[in-house]
Design an enzyme around this catalytic site. Structure first.
Site, PDB file in Angstrom:
ATOM      1  N   HIS B 112      48.477  36.377  34.576  1.00  0.00           N
ATOM      2  CA  HIS B 112      48.599  37.458  35.399  1.00  0.00           C
ATOM      3  C   HIS B 112      48.443  38.925  34.993  1.00  0.00           C
ATOM      4  O   HIS B 112      48.880  39.683  35.205  1.00  0.00           O
ATOM      5  CB  HIS B 112      49.128  36.867  36.623  1.00  0.00           C
ATOM      6  CG  HIS B 112      48.580  35.394  37.234  1.00  0.00           C
ATOM      7  ND1 HIS B 112      47.357  35.903  37.914  1.00  0.00           N
ATOM      8  CD2 HIS B 112      48.850  34.716  37.441  1.00  0.00           C
ATOM      9  CE1 HIS B 112      47.338  34.488  38.553  1.00  0.00           C
ATOM     10  NE2 HIS B 112      48.738  34.047  38.138  1.00  0.00           N
ATOM     11  N   ASP B 152      42.162  27.990  36.205  1.00  0.00           N
ATOM     12  CA  ASP B 152      43.497  27.830  36.955  1.00  0.00           C
ATOM     13  C   ASP B 152      42.586  28.456  38.644  1.00  0.00           C
ATOM     14  O   ASP B 152      42.138  28.867  38.363  1.00  0.00           O
ATOM     15  CB  ASP B 152      44.305  28.634  36.842  1.00  0.00           C
ATOM     16  CG  ASP B 152      45.637  28.926  36.996  1.00  0.00           C
ATOM     17  OD1 ASP B 152      46.515  28.417  36.306  1.00  0.00           O
ATOM     18  OD2 ASP B 152      46.195  29.426  37.685  1.00  0.00           O
ATOM     19  N   HIS B 154      44.235  30.277  40.313  1.00  0.00           N
ATOM     20  CA  HIS B 154      44.464  31.328  40.505  1.00  0.00           C
ATOM     21  C   HIS B 154      43.589  32.332  39.810  1.00  0.00           C
ATOM     22  O   HIS B 154      43.770  32.325  38.951  1.00  0.00           O
ATOM     23  CB  HIS B 154      46.099  31.930  40.297  1.00  0.00           C
ATOM     24  CG  HIS B 154      47.276  30.624  41.170  1.00  0.00           C
ATOM     25  ND1 HIS B 154      47.997  29.748  40.545  1.00  0.00           N
ATOM     26  CD2 HIS B 154      48.284  31.074  42.186  1.00  0.00           C
ATOM     27  CE1 HIS B 154      48.547  29.196  41.316  1.00  0.00           C
ATOM     28  NE2 HIS B 154      48.803  30.049  42.533  1.00  0.00           N
TER      29      HIS B 154
END
Lengths: 573, 445
Positions: B112, B152, B154
């Site tokens: 991220h 992942d 996310h």
């Protein structure tokens, strides 16, 4: 008290007599492979000559009995029952012995996921028996976190009347993880148990004899350089493997002036050189356990690396772009020419150059000359080349060992930022050719050196210098309210688990280690300390609901310091 | 004893003494049970699985992928440097042919983290994969074609941000639909910047997706796209939070599903990302991935808890998404880019980026030169402040980015602009990121 150390080795059986921390006598007899007891007895007879007439004697015995049985595939036919649960497919593992996978499964926190199938246990045990197994190993995945399945299966087999000579439960052998190694270790233990028991009975009978009456206690050497009682050795015979190499390291430790610092121990023999590592005065262990004859075990063992380089090594010649290079070993050429052999060896190079005073210098020189002339070298150039090659190869190996150690995985930020310091501060050499090669190798590495006075027999001195070792692994899970100590087969509830903090866990580990040592009848059982510890939260959702403490406590390993009087040392005994 | 078919380098670094906070999912014991399981399975005894110790990454390594405000030291802990170093080591082991494949099983994660770093978001501060990618290109060649497949749950918004205008990178992110999960982005229509349009591939999956759906997407979309693009190196950012026991997501993938995915993908390098089912998921998923990487039998890997089945309506949705993704891929070169990015000299975009971990809000204005000869130099103005009060802002910064293989004109313009902004003195700090020259400078008021 007097101590006799005996190391039954592959070629010779060495014995040392220690009185008040001094070597007063040494003996050596050839090892009789058909009858190790006979060799032991002979060595005992010879070394007892140094007995003064009164006082008690402690006998420290390092034998190759289990080691040989494992290497040669002898001992009792054995099989293993295992509860592997899901994970790696064990069928692909090819363990090399009969293995019966059973249902029942414990997870990584020691929780029972699937029950043991008792009918299946008995059926497998019966089948193992029918197929010829006389001894049985039982091992489950994560049994070090919860031994109930192994214990239940063991009880069922014991009550079955199948009459196995030994049933070994995996969790009793180690508190460490590694299921395949646990299965293998339990299997090997069950296989050699009868042999060891038989050996112990004979030793006990010997001690009844008049001439051995002074020997009041017999201790058996283990791979970790510690000792255990005769009785314990019948329970955990697998721990006696590789006690010979451990004895040599202990011997070096006992004799060295360097007791506290980092050191590299280099034991140069005729065929091989064994290298061991001392860190802050304590020998380094194998990371996962001893490896023997292709079996990987959980047996705690001292770290040693054996290389095919010695005083009797073969000399190979390589010519690259007109330059002659020597490469030694890994095989043995035979007896050095100086001692009556026919092929040149590193020993001959040293003798020719008058770096060593043994054998016939003329013959050594002649033999080197025969090698040198076709290469267009003088005998002196060739001899020097061989000496340099030996030193170079040795240093290369030592550096490789330390390079690997410098890269061992570390799991915390603080350790990575300040990694453990293994780097040697001194090179300690022993063995016949040590006087020639250790100063050169140490100089190449920029280290001071020390050469121990015994070229042979340090192993027996090491056996005598050994002290008991004992360790426990405490695993406390305060959320599950369970405390496990696999080495003593304990798995029980923690009372008032909320209050069981790190301090309590440490106290409990120390108390349990001390009482374990006491039950084993060990002296100084109060001298226990914590060698490893971990403490982690258990979080559910976003709340801490417990803690897991994992603590390894052990009796402080010690080595007796042993002094040498000049007249006993090499060549004068 | 087991022998691996593919030699695997394992860089295991659980950072047992580092956490965001003791109750945070990203905490000390996150990989404790994974370690226990790997040790107990005897996987470190497998012939051909070798463990390595990570090194500590330096500022320069991090600066190839990031602009850290005000400095690397201010943003990054030693633990991050080790995770970065471990990931770079994974690449080194493969490039040096010491192993066939490498697995950086380490924390803290990174996917991220975007190019500009004001703080931590989504538990990430710096982007392990992105830094590794730049390390690989620095070592080999800027022309190395690298594919990142992020699995992942996310959306890998950080990795997407760093490479969204990078023609050398194919970035595929498979994730739980952003409308149902942090960070909210990752729609199929996010397809990359003007110089790399179509090379950002997002595959949002509906909550409830299990092995069947995930493997369908792998087989019908990811593998064909990879075969088409022909990367030199495949990296798998292996988040493990699609697992059915994960507390933060709503997916139904099993450890064996992950192993099958790994087997199908055959990545050169695997890097752990998220995954917070530390007891019921990670130990099994990691064993599965490690076995699959080594080419060993993973069919006996199974969680203690039964896997829920994928809800029936999900498969239809997945098929439709896959179809959309594949159509977009096939037609990526036919899209009229001037309609998307304009016909001026620069493409401009404004964004607000939320840093959940540090509760910061960043406002960003970015200009990319629409260059016919290279991917175009970039200028990013950025300002971060506490989420509740812009008064906490430390002021605006500017970052000038010279991409790999920049044309002389872009390079000259970028260098001039850096000098100019610094001279004007309106920004409190100006950064110049020049990967090709490995030069990273900044000017401070």
């Amino acid at each position: 008290m007097d101590i006799i150390g005996i190391d039954v080795g592959g070629t010779n059986t060495d014995a040392a007599f220690i009185r008040h921390g001094r070597v007063v006598g040494m003996a050596k007899v050839p090892t009789n492979h058909e009858d190790l007891i006979e060799s032991t007895k002979q060595a005992m007879n010879e070394i007892m000559a140094y007995y003064a007439t009164s006082g008690q004697v402690q006998l420290h015995l390092s034998t190759t009995l289990s080691t040989n049985a494992i290497i040669e595939g002898t001992g009792s036919p054995a099989a293993a029952l295992g509860m592997p649960g899901p994970g790696v497919n064990l069928a692909a593992l090819d363990l090399g012995f009969p293995f019966f996978p059973l249902g029942g499964y414990i997870d990584h926190r020691g929780r029972e996921v699937a029950e043991l199938n008792e009918g299946e246990v008995l059926a497998a045990a019966k089948e193992a028996k029918r197929a010829g197994a006389e001894a049985l190993a039982i091992a489950g995945k994560f049994s070090h976190r919860n031994p109930v399945h192994e214990q239940r299966a063991g009880a069922l087999v014991a009550a079955s009347g199948l009459g196995f000579s030994n049933v070994t439960l995996g969790h009793r052998l180690s508190g460490r993880a590694n299921f395949p190694r646990r299965v293998v270790t339990a299997y090997l233990n069950s296989r050699v148990a009868s042999l060891q028991t038989h050996f112990c009975r004979i030793i006990e009978n010997l001690l009844e004899m008049e001439k051995y009456r002074a020997i009041r206690e017999v201790l058996i050497l283990k791979a970790d350089g510690g000792t255990m009682s005769l009785e314990e050795s019948c329970q955990l015979p697998v721990e006696t493997i590789l006690s010979g190499p451990a004895a040599s390291i202990l011997g070096a430790q006992a004799l060295s002036k360097h007791t506290q610092e980092n050191a590299v121990i280099v034991d140069i023999g005729g065929t091989t050189t064994d290298i061991a590592v001392i860190v802050a005065g304590e020998p380094l262990y194998q990371r996962r356990g001893a490896d023997i004859a292709g079996y990987r075990t959980l047996v705690p063992a001292l770290f040693t690396r054996s290389i095919g380089l010695g005083g009797d090594s073969e000399v190979h010649v390589q010519v690259e772009e007109g330059e002659v290079r020597f490469r030694l070993g890994p095989r043995r050429a035979g007896t050095p020419a100086a001692m009556g052999g026919s092929r040149p060896t590193p020993t001959d190079a040293a003798v020719a150059l008058e770096m060593a005073r043994i054998g016939d210098r003329g013959r050594a020189r002649e033999c080197i000359k025969e090698l040198a002339e076709p290469l267009g070298l003088s005998w002196r150039q060739a001899a020097q080349g061989i000496i340099e090659a030996f030193t170079g190869q040795l240093v290369e190996e030592v550096r490789a060992i330390y390079q690997r150690l410098a890269g061992i995985p570390l799991y915390t930020v603080s350790e990575i930022l300040a990694p453990p310091d293994f780097h040697p501060r001194v090179m300690v050499g022993l063995g016949g050719p040590a006087q020639v090669f250790i100063p050169l190798a140490a100089k190449l590495m920029g280290l001071p050196w020390e050469i121990l006075p015994f070229s042979e027999g340090a192993n027996a001195i090491g056996a005598a210098a050994a002290r008991p070792t004992a360790a426990i692994t405490l695993h406390a899970d305060t959320e599950l309210e369970v405390l496990t100590i696999p080495e003593i087969g304990y798995h029980g509830r923690i009372d008032r688990a909320l209050l069981f903090d790190r301090q309590r866990a440490r106290q409990e580990a120390l108390r349990q280690a001390a009482s374990y040592a006491q039950r084993l009848g060990l002296p100084d059982h109060e001298d226990v300390y914590i060698v490893e510890e971990e403490s982690f939260n258990v979080v559910r959702g976003f709340h801490t609901v417990g803690r897991i403490h994992s603590i390894r406590a052990q009796l402080r390993p010690r080595v007796r310091r042993i002094e040498v009087t000049e007249d006993i040392a090499d060549g004068k005994a | 004893m087991l022998t691996a078919k593919h030699k695997v380098g394992l860089i295991f670094f659980p950072a047992f003494d580092w956490c965001i906070t003791p109750d945070h999912p990203e905490r000390e014991e996150r990989l404790l049970y994974t370690r226990d399981q790997i040790l107990e399975e005897g996987l470190l005894d497998v012939e051909g699985i070798e463990e390595y110790r990570p090194f500590v990454a330096e500022d320069k390594d991090i600066l190839r992928a990031h602009v850290c405000v005000p400095s690397v030291a201010a943003r990054v802990t030693e633990s991050h440097r080790i995770a970065v170093g471990g990931t770079m080591l994974a690449a080194d082991l493969v490039l040096d042919k010491k192993v066939d494949r490498a697995f950086a099983l380490l924390r803290p994660p990174g996917h991220h983290a975007m190019r500009i770093v004001h703080g931590s978001r989504g538990f990430c501060t710096v982007n392990n994969e992105a830094i590794m990618v730049e390390h690989i290109r620095h070592r080999l060649s800027p022309k190395t074609r690298i594919a990142i497949v992020d699995t992942d749950a996310h959306h890998a918004d950080g990795t997407q941000d760093i490479f969204y205008n990078d023609p050398g990178i194919l970035h595929i992110s498979i994730h739980q639909d952003g409308r149902t999960l942090y960070p909210g982005t990752g729609d199929v229509q996010e397809r990359g910047g003007p110089a790399a349009y179509g090379q950002t591939v997002n595959i949002p999956l509906p909550p409830g997706t299990g092995d069947e759906g995930l493997l369908y997407v792998m087989e019908k979309a990811v593998m064909p796209i990879l075969a088409d693009w022909e990367p030199d190196i495949i990296i798998n950012a292996a988040g493990q939070d699609n697992h059915f026991t994960d507390p933060l997501t709503h997916m139904n993938v099993s450890a064996r599903g992950y192993a099958r995915l790994t087997d199908m993908l055959g990545p050169d390098i695997v890097v752990l990302e998220g995954g917070y089912s530390i007891e019921g998921g990670l130990p099994y998923v990691n064993v599965g991935i490690l076995l699959a990487l080594a080419g060993l039998d993973y069919s006996h890997v199974k969680e203690p808890v039964p896997q829920p089945t994928q809800p029936p309506q999900v498969m239809g949705q997945i098929e439709r998404i896959t179809e959309t993704v594949m159509r977009a891929w096939a037609t990526r070169d036919q899209v009229d880019r001037s309609r998307l990015f304009g016909e001026g000299e620069y493409f401009q975009r404004h964004r607000a980026i939320y840093y959940d971990t540090d509760n910061l809000l960043e406002e960003q204005r970015e200009l990319i030169r629409l260059c016919p000869d290279c991917s175009g130099w970039r200028l990013i103005y950025s300002k971060a402040s506490g989420y509740y009060s812009s008064l906490t802002s430390r002021g605006q910064i500017a970052a000038v980015v010279i991409p790999w293989l920049a044309c002389p004109k872009c390079r000259a313009e970028a260098e001039d602009k850096y000098e100019l902004i610094a001279k004007e003195g309106r920004c409190r700090q100006v950064f110049l990121q020049d990967v090709a020259r490995d030069a990273f400078t900044n000017w401070r008021k």
